[in-house]
Design a protein around this motif. Structure first.
Motif, short mmCIF file in Angstrom:
data_model
loop_
_atom_site.label_atom_id
_atom_site.label_comp_id
_atom_site.label_asym_id
_atom_site.label_seq_id
_atom_site.Cartn_x
_atom_site.Cartn_y
_atom_site.Cartn_z
N ILE A 128 0.88 -1.17 0.00
CA ILE A 128 0.00 0.00 0.00
C ILE A 128 0.92 1.21 0.00
O ILE A 128 1.77 1.34 0.89
CB ILE A 128 -0.91 0.02 1.24
N THR A 129 0.77 2.08 -0.99
CA THR A 129 1.60 3.27 -1.06
C THR A 129 0.73 4.50 -0.84
O THR A 129 -0.27 4.69 -1.53
CB THR A 129 2.31 3.38 -2.43
N LEU A 130 1.14 5.32 0.11
CA LEU A 130 0.44 6.56 0.40
C LEU A 130 1.28 7.73 -0.06
O LEU A 130 2.47 7.81 0.26
CB LEU A 130 0.17 6.70 1.91
N GLY A 131 0.67 8.65 -0.79
CA GLY A 131 1.34 9.90 -1.14
C GLY A 131 1.35 10.81 0.07
O GLY A 131 0.32 10.98 0.73
N VAL A 132 2.51 11.38 0.38
CA VAL A 132 2.63 12.23 1.56
C VAL A 132 3.27 13.57 1.20
O VAL A 132 4.11 13.65 0.30
CB VAL A 132 3.46 11.53 2.68
N GLU B 25 16.42 6.19 -0.68
CA GLU B 25 16.16 7.60 -0.41
C GLU B 25 14.84 8.04 -1.05
O GLU B 25 14.50 7.64 -2.16
CB GLU B 25 17.30 8.45 -0.95
N GLY B 26 14.09 8.85 -0.33
CA GLY B 26 12.87 9.41 -0.87
C GLY B 26 11.64 8.54 -0.70
O GLY B 26 10.57 8.86 -1.22
N VAL B 27 11.74 7.46 0.05
CA VAL B 27 10.60 6.58 0.32
C VAL B 27 10.84 5.88 1.65
O VAL B 27 11.98 5.62 2.03
CB VAL B 27 10.38 5.55 -0.83
N SER B 28 9.76 5.64 2.39
CA SER B 28 9.85 4.88 3.64
C SER B 28 8.97 3.65 3.51
O SER B 28 7.88 3.72 2.95
CB SER B 28 9.37 5.73 4.83
N PHE B 29 9.46 2.54 4.07
CA PHE B 29 8.72 1.28 4.03
C PHE B 29 8.49 0.78 5.46
O PHE B 29 9.38 0.87 6.31
CB PHE B 29 9.50 0.20 3.27
N PHE B 30 7.31 0.21 5.68
CA PHE B 30 6.96 -0.38 6.97
C PHE B 30 6.40 -1.77 6.72
O PHE B 30 5.57 -1.96 5.83
CB PHE B 30 5.89 0.47 7.69
N TRP C 283 3.23 -4.60 3.04
CA TRP C 283 4.08 -3.46 3.39
C TRP C 283 3.31 -2.18 3.13
O TRP C 283 2.46 -2.11 2.23
CB TRP C 283 5.35 -3.44 2.55
N LEU C 284 3.63 -1.16 3.91
CA LEU C 284 3.14 0.19 3.68
C LEU C 284 4.32 1.02 3.22
O LEU C 284 5.40 0.96 3.82
CB LEU C 284 2.58 0.78 4.99
#
Length: 137
Positions: free
Chosen positions: A8-12, A36-41, A47-48
């Protein structure tokens, strides 16, 4: 297409603020990937990812503009009404906005909504009738 969601990718709007909200505020485990430029959980079963809003729109070839309801909400079911209220309070303490306090709902359960710092809706619900997906530990 298989009936699977694994990312699931959220624009922030602000990657650092959003990462702080999910990692420290909600306690989501951040994946240590040098990207760089993206965070994953890592979530239970998926994954988010958090990606800059304008860059995500650009990647999808859509306009980054848009206000109000976006036609979707993320959801998590939990084991009790008290847990719904606890998570809603945690989200607010972390910088989220309470949209709908926990309350009995028309389908017989109990739920409430919060919005993350970018306005993405999350429903937190207790459903006494069915267990959905991976269960909390």
């Amino acid at each position: 297409m298989q009936p699977v969601i694994n990312m699931i990718t959220l624009g922030v709007k602000d990657l650092a603020v959003a990462t702080e909200f999910y990692q420290r505020g909600l306690g989501f485990p951040k994946v240590a990937i040098d990207s760089e430029g993206v965070s994953f959980f890592e979530l239970a079963g998926a994954w988010l990812s958090l990606f800059p809003w304008d860059e995500l729109a650009k990647d999808a070839l859509v306009s980054p503009g848009g206000q109000g309801f976006r036609g979707m909400a993320l959801a998590q079911t939990v084991a009790s009404e008290a847990k719904v209220d606890d998570i809603l309070a945690q989200a607010v303490r972390a910088g989220g906005k309470l949209i709908k306090p926990g309350q009995k709902v028309f389908w017989g359960g109990y739920s409430g909504y919060f919005a993350d710092p970018d306005g993405h809706l999350w429903e937190i619900a207790y459903n006494p009738f069915m267990k959905i997906g991976p269960q909390e530990e």
